[in-house]
Design a protein around this motif. Structure first.
Motif, PDB file in Angstrom:
ATOM      1  N   GLU A 207      57.234  39.883  86.129  1.00 49.53           N
ATOM      2  CA  GLU A 207      55.906  39.431  85.530  1.00 49.53           C
ATOM      3  C   GLU A 207      56.580  38.760  84.103  1.00 49.53           C
ATOM      4  N   SER A 208      57.659  39.403  83.342  1.00 51.57           N
ATOM      5  CA  SER A 208      58.112  38.552  82.266  1.00 51.57           C
ATOM      6  C   SER A 208      58.766  37.319  82.462  1.00 51.57           C
ATOM      7  N   ALA A 209      59.620  37.102  83.772  1.00 50.86           N
ATOM      8  CA  ALA A 209      60.177  35.941  84.320  1.00 50.86           C
ATOM      9  C   ALA A 209      58.855  34.872  84.525  1.00 50.86           C
ATOM     10  N   MET A 210      57.867  35.304  85.167  1.00 46.54           N
ATOM     11  CA  MET A 210      56.822  34.452  85.409  1.00 46.54           C
ATOM     12  C   MET A 210      56.102  34.204  84.254  1.00 46.54           C
ATOM     13  N   ALA A 211      55.550  35.178  83.319  1.00 39.91           N
ATOM     14  CA  ALA A 211      55.415  34.642  81.898  1.00 39.91           C
ATOM     15  C   ALA A 211      55.928  33.511  81.212  1.00 39.91           C
ATOM     16  N   GLU A 212      57.261  33.469  81.401  1.00 41.99           N
ATOM     17  CA  GLU A 212      57.918  32.493  80.702  1.00 41.99           C
ATOM     18  C   GLU A 212      57.775  31.070  81.252  1.00 41.99           C
ATOM     19  N   ARG A 213      57.144  31.080  82.335  1.00 39.66           N
ATOM     20  CA  ARG A 213      56.969  29.710  82.900  1.00 39.66           C
ATOM     21  C   ARG A 213      55.147  29.523  82.851  1.00 39.66           C
ATOM     22  N   ASN A 214      54.386  30.532  82.315  1.00 40.82           N
ATOM     23  CA  ASN A 214      53.031  30.492  82.393  1.00 40.82           C
ATOM     24  C   ASN A 214      52.647  30.505  83.902  1.00 40.82           C
ATOM     25  N   LEU A 215      53.121  31.458  84.661  1.00 42.78           N
ATOM     26  CA  LEU A 215      52.760  31.539  85.816  1.00 42.78           C
ATOM     27  C   LEU A 215      52.241  33.192  85.888  1.00 42.78           C
ATOM     28  N   ARG A 216      51.505  33.419  87.021  1.00 42.26           N
ATOM     29  CA  ARG A 216      50.967  34.813  87.369  1.00 42.26           C
ATOM     30  C   ARG A 216      51.044  35.129  88.763  1.00 42.26           C
ATOM     31  N   LEU A 217      51.127  36.476  88.979  1.00 43.23           N
ATOM     32  CA  LEU A 217      51.314  37.183  90.213  1.00 43.23           C
ATOM     33  C   LEU A 217      49.742  37.206  90.533  1.00 43.23           C
ATOM     34  N   ASN A 218      49.799  36.733  92.075  1.00 38.39           N
ATOM     35  CA  ASN A 218      48.298  37.141  92.863  1.00 38.39           C
ATOM     36  C   ASN A 218      48.400  38.365  93.448  1.00 38.39           C
ATOM     37  N   ILE A 219      47.785  39.455  92.540  1.00 38.60           N
ATOM     38  CA  ILE A 219      48.050  40.997  93.022  1.00 38.60           C
ATOM     39  C   ILE A 219      46.866  41.365  93.913  1.00 38.60           C
ATOM     40  N   ALA A 220      47.111  41.578  94.988  1.00 38.24           N
ATOM     41  CA  ALA A 220      46.178  41.929  95.969  1.00 38.24           C
ATOM     42  C   ALA A 220      45.927  43.499  96.266  1.00 38.24           C
ATOM     43  N   LEU A 221      47.023  44.287  95.610  1.00 37.39           N
ATOM     44  CA  LEU A 221      46.991  45.658  95.823  1.00 37.39           C
ATOM     45  C   LEU A 221      48.173  46.470  95.077  1.00 37.39           C
ATOM     46  N   GLU A 222      47.475  47.220  94.201  1.00 39.00           N
ATOM     47  CA  GLU A 222      48.441  47.966  93.354  1.00 39.00           C
ATOM     48  C   GLU A 222      48.390  49.400  93.766  1.00 39.00           C
ATOM     49  N   VAL A 223      49.719  49.962  93.938  1.00 40.18           N
ATOM     50  CA  VAL A 223      49.888  51.330  94.254  1.00 40.18           C
ATOM     51  C   VAL A 223      50.913  52.040  93.403  1.00 40.18           C
ATOM     52  N   ASN A 224      51.026  53.244  93.262  1.00 41.28           N
ATOM     53  CA  ASN A 224      51.822  54.064  92.409  1.00 41.28           C
ATOM     54  C   ASN A 224      53.126  54.510  92.776  1.00 41.28           C
ATOM     55  N   THR A 225      53.572  54.222  94.329  1.00 36.59           N
ATOM     56  CA  THR A 225      54.888  54.502  94.533  1.00 36.59           C
ATOM     57  C   THR A 225      55.437  53.359  95.560  1.00 36.59           C
ATOM     58  N   ARG A 226      56.766  53.545  95.395  1.00 34.87           N
ATOM     59  CA  ARG A 226      57.742  52.602  96.304  1.00 34.87           C
ATOM     60  C   ARG A 226      57.310  52.673  97.840  1.00 34.87           C
ATOM     61  N   GLN A 227      57.200  53.823  98.270  1.00 31.57           N
ATOM     62  CA  GLN A 227      56.745  54.346  99.688  1.00 31.57           C
ATOM     63  C   GLN A 227      55.657  53.353 100.151  1.00 31.57           C
ATOM     64  N   ALA A 241      57.400  42.585  95.477  1.00 31.50           N
ATOM     65  CA  ALA A 241      58.622  42.089  94.718  1.00 31.50           C
ATOM     66  C   ALA A 241      59.366  43.377  93.849  1.00 31.50           C
ATOM     67  N   LEU A 242      60.463  43.592  94.743  1.00 28.50           N
ATOM     68  CA  LEU A 242      61.245  44.963  94.370  1.00 28.50           C
ATOM     69  C   LEU A 242      62.775  44.471  94.283  1.00 28.50           C
ATOM     70  N   PRO A 243      63.449  45.485  93.780  1.00 25.13           N
ATOM     71  CA  PRO A 243      64.888  45.321  93.798  1.00 25.13           C
ATOM     72  C   PRO A 243      65.377  45.165  95.043  1.00 25.13           C
ATOM     73  N   LEU A 244      66.494  44.456  95.561  1.00 20.96           N
ATOM     74  CA  LEU A 244      67.279  44.188  96.748  1.00 20.96           C
ATOM     75  C   LEU A 244      67.136  45.442  97.351  1.00 20.96           C
ATOM     76  N   CYS A 245      67.660  46.543  96.936  1.00 17.58           N
ATOM     77  CA  CYS A 245      68.125  47.764  97.479  1.00 17.58           C
ATOM     78  C   CYS A 245      66.810  48.573  98.239  1.00 17.58           C
ATOM     79  N   SER A 246      65.731  47.995  97.526  1.00 16.32           N
ATOM     80  CA  SER A 246      64.441  49.030  98.030  1.00 16.32           C
ATOM     81  C   SER A 246      64.014  48.968  99.399  1.00 16.32           C
ATOM     82  N   GLY A 247      64.416  47.496 100.098  1.00 11.13           N
ATOM     83  CA  GLY A 247      64.093  47.206 101.416  1.00 11.13           C
ATOM     84  C   GLY A 247      65.010  47.370 102.377  1.00 11.13           C
TER      85      GLY A 247
END
Length: 323
Positions: A207-227, A241-247
């Motif tokens: 989100e910080s990287a996108m804000a620097e370019r005046n961009l916003r994520l299209n959030i369809a679903l928000e959950v509280n765990t990586r699983q 959008a996750l760290p590479l090791c996550s998936g």
């Protein structure tokens, strides 16, 4: 005041009940109450506020709790160091690791450490930034070592560069994503995203990287765990959008596809307390974290990641080479 009384006091403070603490400590409640009264008399201070709702700490009690945690950790460390000079490491060791590294780093390290040092009681805490603040765990003496996303180091902590890897977009297998085909931040704008709830270090980076370019994520679903994020992506409910090791595990099974986000990199740090040195067990864990990370990266199982810096081990052996 003695070590036993301090351990008893911390248990009462944690549970908010002499009765429950006595059960956990396997001593009679009257005996535990006498120990608490003796401690208060010795310090000439009221430590516990007793009411029908249970026990809370007074201001003096809060002060003692903070000091007692550090005193007992120092006592345990000294005892372990003396014992370890005549044999393998022993005692307790607590580490905090991000859930994104569960398959790639956490479990392999736990498995190897338990096999190598069976006399050490290993405690591992894992949780997202909203559940587990590893910085404060180490600062407050609740953990000996932790892996954290890069941030402003605390004055009481030493922070060492550990691993650098790209943030990635994760999607269903047929979505055309590939590790050799980076996406731009602009490519994320129209994709329905499954996002981990704030605060979360990976979300913050993107989100910080996108804000620097005046961009916003299209959030369809928000959950509280990586699983849940991974399950939603695997089921085709959106992209993440996750760290590479996550998936990595799902990628190896062909359950998802993945592409790095151009220019968005997460830097992981290894942190420890500055004032208190690591026990022998802690030093072995510090080295083992780097060794396992090096193996995963050098064999290609952790693609696009780089090992950063080094921490000289106490036994003088050279660190694994950086890649």
């Amino acid at each position: 005041m003695n070590v036993t009384q301090l351990r008893y006091f911390l248990q009462v403070a944690e549970l908010g009940s002499v009765t429950r603490a006595a059960e956990v400590l396997h001593i009679a409640q009257p005996a535990l109450s006498r120990q608490m009264r003796s401690l208060e008399e010795d310090l000439d201070a009221t430590l516990l506020h007793r009411s029908e709702r249970g026990i809370t700490l007074t201001e003096a009690g809060e002060c003692l709790r903070a000091s007692a945690i550090e005193l007992l950790r120092h006592f345990d460390r000294v005892r372990s160091e003396v014992r370890d000079r005549s044999g393998d490491p022993s005692g307790d060791l607590t580490i905090a690791l991000p859930p994104s590294m569960s398959e790639m780093l956490a479990f392999p390290v736990i498995q190897r450490f338990r096999t190598s040092f069976p006399n050490v009681l290993l405690r591992v805490f894992e949780g997202s930034s909203g559940v587990l603040d590893a910085w404060s765990m180490v600062a407050r003496g609740k953990a000996d070592l932790a892996v954290v996303g890069s941030g402003e180091p605390l004055a009481s902590l030493d922070a060492y560069p550990f691993i650098e890897e790209p943030m990635c977009v994760l999607g269903p297998p047929g979505s055309g994503l590939a590790l050799d085909k980076p996406l731009t931040l602009e490519d994320l704008v129209d994709r329905p995203m499954v996002i981990t709830s704030r605060p979360n270090v990976g979300r913050m980076f993107v989100e910080s990287a996108m804000a620097e370019r005046n961009l916003r994520l299209n959030i369809a679903l928000e959950v509280n765990t990586r699983q849940l994020v991974l399950r939603a992506v695997e089921s085709g409910l959106g992209f993440a959008a996750l760290p590479l090791c996550s998936g990595i595990e799902l990628l190896e099974r062909g359950a998802i596809s993945m592409a790095p986000i151009e220019g968005v990199v997460i830097s992981w740090l290894l942190i420890k307390g500055r004032e208190q040195g690591l026990s022998a067990a802690g030093q072995r864990m510090q080295l083992m974290l780097r060794q396992v990370a090096h193996e995963q990266i050098s064999t290609g199982r952790w693609p696009l990641a780089r090992l950063k810096g080094f921490i000289p081990p106490e036994d003088g052996r050279p660190p694994p080479p950086s890649t």
